[in-house]
Design a protein around this motif. Sequence first.
Motif, short mmCIF file in Angstrom:
data_model
loop_
_atom_site.label_atom_id
_atom_site.label_comp_id
_atom_site.label_asym_id
_atom_site.label_seq_id
_atom_site.Cartn_x
_atom_site.Cartn_y
_atom_site.Cartn_z
N ALA A 68 12.29 76.24 55.57
CA ALA A 68 12.48 76.19 54.13
C ALA A 68 13.97 76.11 53.81
N ILE A 69 14.27 75.72 52.56
CA ILE A 69 15.64 75.83 52.07
C ILE A 69 15.67 76.89 50.97
N ASN A 70 16.83 77.48 50.78
CA ASN A 70 17.04 78.46 49.72
C ASN A 70 18.20 77.96 48.88
N ILE A 71 17.91 77.58 47.62
CA ILE A 71 18.84 76.82 46.80
C ILE A 71 19.65 77.71 45.87
N HIS A 72 20.96 77.51 45.91
CA HIS A 72 21.88 78.07 44.92
C HIS A 72 22.18 76.98 43.90
N CYS A 73 21.97 77.28 42.63
CA CYS A 73 22.23 76.31 41.56
C CYS A 73 22.84 77.05 40.38
N ARG A 74 24.11 76.77 40.10
CA ARG A 74 24.74 77.39 38.94
C ARG A 74 25.42 76.31 38.11
N GLU A 75 24.92 76.14 36.89
CA GLU A 75 25.40 75.11 35.97
C GLU A 75 25.39 73.73 36.65
N ALA A 76 24.33 73.48 37.43
CA ALA A 76 24.32 72.27 38.25
C ALA A 76 22.90 71.73 38.48
N PHE A 77 22.02 71.91 37.50
CA PHE A 77 20.65 71.44 37.70
C PHE A 77 20.59 69.95 37.99
N ASP A 78 21.30 69.15 37.21
CA ASP A 78 21.26 67.70 37.43
C ASP A 78 21.78 67.34 38.81
N GLU A 79 22.86 67.99 39.21
CA GLU A 79 23.48 67.69 40.51
C GLU A 79 22.59 68.12 41.67
N VAL A 80 21.90 69.26 41.52
CA VAL A 80 20.97 69.72 42.54
C VAL A 80 19.75 68.82 42.61
N PHE A 81 19.19 68.49 41.46
CA PHE A 81 17.99 67.64 41.44
C PHE A 81 18.29 66.24 42.01
N GLU A 82 19.51 65.75 41.80
CA GLU A 82 19.89 64.45 42.35
C GLU A 82 19.75 64.44 43.87
N VAL A 83 20.23 65.51 44.51
CA VAL A 83 20.14 65.60 45.97
C VAL A 83 18.69 65.83 46.41
N LEU A 84 17.98 66.72 45.71
CA LEU A 84 16.60 67.00 46.08
C LEU A 84 15.73 65.74 45.98
N GLU A 85 15.94 64.96 44.93
CA GLU A 85 15.16 63.72 44.77
C GLU A 85 15.46 62.75 45.91
N ALA B 56 15.01 80.36 57.10
CA ALA B 56 15.32 79.36 56.09
C ALA B 56 16.74 78.88 56.31
N VAL B 57 17.07 77.76 55.69
CA VAL B 57 18.45 77.29 55.62
C VAL B 57 18.95 77.63 54.22
N GLY B 58 19.92 78.53 54.15
CA GLY B 58 20.36 78.96 52.83
C GLY B 58 21.43 80.04 52.92
N GLU B 59 22.15 80.32 51.82
CA GLU B 59 21.83 79.64 50.59
C GLU B 59 22.71 78.41 50.47
N ILE B 60 22.10 77.34 50.04
CA ILE B 60 22.76 76.04 49.97
C ILE B 60 22.54 75.46 48.58
N GLY B 61 23.38 74.52 48.19
CA GLY B 61 23.17 73.92 46.88
C GLY B 61 24.47 73.46 46.25
N VAL B 62 24.54 73.63 44.93
CA VAL B 62 25.70 73.17 44.15
C VAL B 62 26.05 74.22 43.12
N ASP B 63 27.36 74.50 43.01
CA ASP B 63 27.87 75.44 42.00
C ASP B 63 28.97 74.75 41.21
N MET B 64 28.71 74.51 39.92
CA MET B 64 29.68 73.85 39.05
C MET B 64 30.37 74.86 38.13
N TYR B 65 30.15 76.13 38.38
CA TYR B 65 30.77 77.17 37.56
C TYR B 65 32.19 77.48 38.03
N TRP B 66 32.37 77.63 39.33
CA TRP B 66 33.66 78.06 39.86
C TRP B 66 34.61 76.90 40.15
N ASP B 67 34.10 75.81 40.70
CA ASP B 67 35.00 74.73 41.12
C ASP B 67 34.29 73.37 41.05
#
Length: 256
Positions: A127-144, A92-103
């Motif tokens: 496959a991808i393996n998604i990291h998403c922390r306080e960033a559902f909208d930001e992650v879904f924006e890229v996935l869409e 898989a390619v991971g873990e990748i995604g968006v984290d809005m908790y730390w920075d």
Amino acid sequence: MILTDTHTHLYSEEFAQDRTEMIERAIDNGVSRFFIPSIDSAYTQKMYDLEAQFPDNIFLMMGLHPCYIKPETYELELAHVEAELSKRKFYAVGEIGVDMYWDKTTLKIQQDAFKRQIQLAKEHKLAINIHCREAFDEVFEVLESEKAADLFGIFHCFAGDFAQAKRAIDLNMKLGIGGVATFKNGKIDQFLNEIDLKHIVLETDSPYLAPVPFRGKRNESSYTKLVAEKLAQIYQLPVEEIARTTTENSKAIFGI
């Protein structure tokens, strides 16, 4: 009974004193498949060393974790990811995604790195393996924006609501369920039985997010069994059925 931990940081410094014993303890508890996410290039050799030690049990991912994305280094790190993917087999390619908790200041380059790594996954048919922390909208924006038949994977450590779960599934993602399902304030246990088990995989995210009764302590892969037991309660199914179905789901994602 074969259990699969689809997300465990076995190379973590927190296992420095007892890593081999911890892995063997997990295997003794029926957890015989470990999928290892990448963080950044500093951990690559440690991942390879683990794979060499347990070649029948450990399966590697390659990627750049959003918390390790820095303006001055992320292009070099992405080049490392691309180079490693071209050299050998990953699952898989991971873990990748968006984290809005730390920075929050790195959001733009986090999303850029996420998008580019999704494209690498498509290129390598992974496959991808998604990291998403306080960033559902930001992650879904890229996935869409990258939505396609060849985009699939796991929403690691899923802790969203029912609507977000359905949206992730509609985008061809399995839900990675770990210790949060055992927390009193975790909330996902309130609707999880409305999600077909075919969309679920197990994980620990060890050494983080240990399930009850070890919450707040170091997590380890043997605790995958505790997550399976919690899901057995939620779904009113034998734990063996939880293990079998979630392991089959992991095979569909990772191809092994």
